[in-house]
Structures are given as C-alpha cells and as structure tokens.
Design an enzyme around this catalytic site. Structure first.
Site, PDB file in Angstrom:
ATOM      1  N   GLU A 172       1.114  -1.286  -0.456  1.00  0.00           N
ATOM      2  CA  GLU A 172       0.024  -0.080   0.278  1.00  0.00           C
ATOM      3  C   GLU A 172       1.220   1.509  -0.286  1.00  0.00           C
ATOM      4  O   GLU A 172       1.925   1.798   0.761  1.00  0.00           O
ATOM      5  CB  GLU A 172      -0.860   0.204   1.167  1.00  0.00           C
ATOM      6  N   CYS A 206      -2.881   8.727   2.983  1.00  0.00           N
ATOM      7  CA  CYS A 206      -2.402   8.455   1.453  1.00  0.00           C
ATOM      8  C   CYS A 206      -3.505   8.666   0.513  1.00  0.00           C
ATOM      9  O   CYS A 206      -3.246   9.395  -0.130  1.00  0.00           O
ATOM     10  CB  CYS A 206      -1.489   7.189   1.410  1.00  0.00           C
TER      11      CYS A 206
END
Length: 408
Positions: A172, A206
């Site tokens: 990720e 993010c």
C-alpha cells in the site's frame, strides 16, 4: 447463511476486540493523545471508524465461504496509523484464519503495547526496524504473505526477494490524488469537501487529495472559497482539544518547504494561513505547518507531481474537462480521484488510472458510509506480487484485505 464454525469463532474474537474498544473508548482516546502526535479530534474520529470497521466484518463472512487461510501473514503498519488501520488489518487477517505477525515503527512502541492489549490472541506484535522486519518476513518459509505500507521507492526493491521466496507481497503506497471541479454550480460544496478531505490529520493520509484541477468558470470562486475556509481552521498543539490541524514530522515539513519554493519560483501564489513553528509532542520533534493554498499551480511544479503528505491545497486552472482528465492521469500514482460534477465518462476514465473514484463526495464521506471499502491503488500507489500457476504476476487496483489474506 450462517458463517462456518471456524469463521464464527474468529468473528467472536473480532467482536470481543470491538467490545473492548467500546468499553475503554475514553481511556484509549486519552492514551492516544498522550502517546501520539495527532490531535484529539483526529483520534476521536479514528476511534469511531475503528468501531464501525470491526462491526462491519460480520457482513463479509459470506464472502469467505469456500476460501482457506494463507497460513501466516506479516503486517508492516505505518507510523501515521492510530486504531482503525491496525485493528481492521489485523481483523481481516484473523477472520481469514491466519496467524498474524505485526510490526509498528519503533517510535510507536508505547502505542504498540496499547494495541497488544486490545487485540489479544488475534495477533503477535514484534520489535524490528522496518527493513529488518521485511527481510525477516521474506526469509521465513512459514510466512506466506507480507503486507507493507510505505514508499514505493524502497518497496520496489523487494521484487527479487518476492520472486525467489514465493512470499505474497501486498503493498500500500503513496498517493498524489487529484480533485476535479468540473461544475461552477458546485463551487461551494466542492470547496468545503476539498478543505475537509485535504487537511484531515494535517493531510497525513495517503488518500488526501493534493492536486486540484478547476475549470476556468469556477476557478476564481473556488480559490477564494477554499482560502476563506482554511483560514477558519484551528492549527496548533495536538493536546489542545480545539486543534484541527496538528504538526508534521520534520522531514515532511522540509519537503513542503522545497515544494513551495519551487512553486513560487515558477510563478505560483502561495498563501500560508499561520506561523510555522517547531514543537515537541510526546517526545517527538514536530513542525506545525498551518494549511497552505497554492494558486496558479501547474505541472512544471513539484507540488503538483510529488507526494506532499501535508495540509497543502495546490490548485490549477484548466480550460476544459478533457484537459482536467489528462492532467489527473499525468502521475505515476493512482490511489484515488475525486470529481465534483457528474459528467458522462469522467468516473469511468478516472477508474482506469486510479484505484477508487469518488463523485461529489470524498474519501472521508465514503469511509463513513462504507467502513470496509477496498484498499489499493494503481501504478506506483500499490500492488500485489504473487506466484500464480507457476508465473510471477503483478496486479493492482482496489482489493479487500480479507480476500487477499485467503485463497480460493
């Protein structure tokens, strides 16, 4: 359909974690404020999200029917994680039937102890430096999958080990998420959503939008409205309950300085909404960077091309919707995208370059409605490496952890 007995017992463990979370919510909130560098408002929102995510696992058990666990899963969790990310990721691995090994950054050791008490038998926490943990996980034949959060620059270097060891590698990574304003009638709604989504936890998510493309007819009003809204935000000490935007790690603050100097040198106008200052938060050196608006940005500038991970709203005027789409696609990252204005074909096109597309809502509003929304992006924002039918494959795009941590 009732879950299989093994799945039902694992769901009971997750329900017990959720119950402990609810029973000790006030104490956990205070502990997080005392141990982590995040504002109380952020901690409280994350705690509520953790509860809703854990409660949502009961609804996904049918999707595990006929699937089996991988065996042993290693998780390298990020330093900006509070409760919702660690607990949901651990719960997904546990529900799939795995033994789970977890590592948080060493500066989060005290918080790791809190999490250990919460998750009980669902996971084992270990003390390693980041690179050491990844190398250890790759070398251990009994570890079937490794999930890591972080920077694509170092993550890409593990491909050779993944090929050699056969360890499934779930990554990720960063985002540089675009936010498109395509309809002048939605300026006020879009501006409010933009400020909330880009400054939550000081932009340390993010999926925070970092680059904004606004059609000419809406541009001036959008810049003015966003500027007014960021001026209303309270920046300061995370221990102050009124603080909305807390401080950043020094390295992130330096990166922002570099991006802003570059932007100004290339013609952008930068508005800072307060004084930058250093502070110590729970033993960590941090830098308070109040929210910043960058008007007149373009793709010559680092602020539009490199990850910022801070409370910076960089806005570019575009002459048309096709131009906005071309610029949104012009990035090595593809975690998520947001569009205000329901224009035919826009969401479908953005979905090809980005993991998730939010239309007239943001990642924050989406996760409130769907707490177990998929992870994952495209391009350098995340991937899965694994061997399938004697071939090493790389795939990207949205994915559910409870499925990645199991096999059909």
């Amino acid at each position: 359909m009732s879950p299989a007995p093994d799945t039902a017992s694992r769901l009971d463990v997750i329900s017990a974690i959720c119950q402990r979370l609810l029973e000790s919510a006030a104490e956990l909130e205070d502990a997080a404020v005392d141990l982590l560098p995040f504002p109380r408002q952020v901690v409280r929102a994350d705690l509520a999200l953790a509860v809703s995510r854990l409660e949502a696992f009961a609804g996904v058990t049918p999707r595990l029917a006929g699937r089996s666990p991988l065996g042993r899963v290693a998780l390298a969790l990020p330093g900006n994680a509070i409760l919702s990310n660690p607990l949901a990721t651990i719960a997904a691995s546990h529900l799939a039937g795995n033994k789970t090994l977890v590592r948080l950054p060493r500066q989060r050791q005290a918080w790791t102890e809190v999490l250990t008490g919460l998750v009980g038998e669902a996971a084992e926490f270990v003390d390693y430096d980041g690179a050491g943990f990844l190398s250890h996980a790759m070398r251990q034949p009994e570890i079937d999958a490794l999930m890591a959060f972080g920077d694509d620059a170092w993550a890409a270097g593990y491909e050779r080990q993944a090929r050699l060891t056969g360890t499934k590698f779930i990554f990720e990574g960063p985002g540089k998420d675009p936010f498109l304003v395509l309809c002048p009638a939605l300026v006020d709604e879009a501006a409010r959503a933009a400020v909330e989504a880009s400054t939550f936890n000081a932009g340390q998510a993010c999926t925070s939008p970092e680059r904004f493309y606004v059609v000419s007819a809406a541009y001036d009003d959008f810049v003015e409205r966003v500027t007014d809204l960021v001026r209303e935000l309270r920046s300061g000490d995370p221990k102050d309950p009124e603080t909305q935007v807390g401080p950043l790690a020094p390295g992130v603050a330096r990166r922002i300085d570099d991006q802003l100097k570059d932007a100004v040198g290339k013609g952008a106008v930068v508005l800072s909404t307060g004084l930058r200052r250093s502070m110590n938060v729970n033993g960590e050196e941090r830098v308070l960077v109040p929210p910043i608006v960058v008007a007149g940005a373009d793709h010559r500038m680092k602020v539009m091309c490199e990850e910022t991970f801070g409370p910076v709203i960089a806005i570019q005027r575009v002459g048309s919707i096709p131009e906005a789409l071309e610029l949104a696609e012009d990035s090595p990252y593809g975690l998520s995208a947001t569009a205000f204005g329901r224009v035919a074909g826009v969401a479908e096109r953005l979905a090809r370059s980005h993991g998730q597309v939010f239309v007239e809502e943001t990642w924050l509003s989406q996760r409130r409605k769907k707490p177990l929304a998929p992870y994952g992006g495209r391009r350098r924002s995340g991937w899965v490496w694994e061997w399938q039918d004697e071939q090493f494959v790389r795939r990207d795009g949205p994915r559910h952890n409870f499925l990645e941590f199991s096999r059909s």
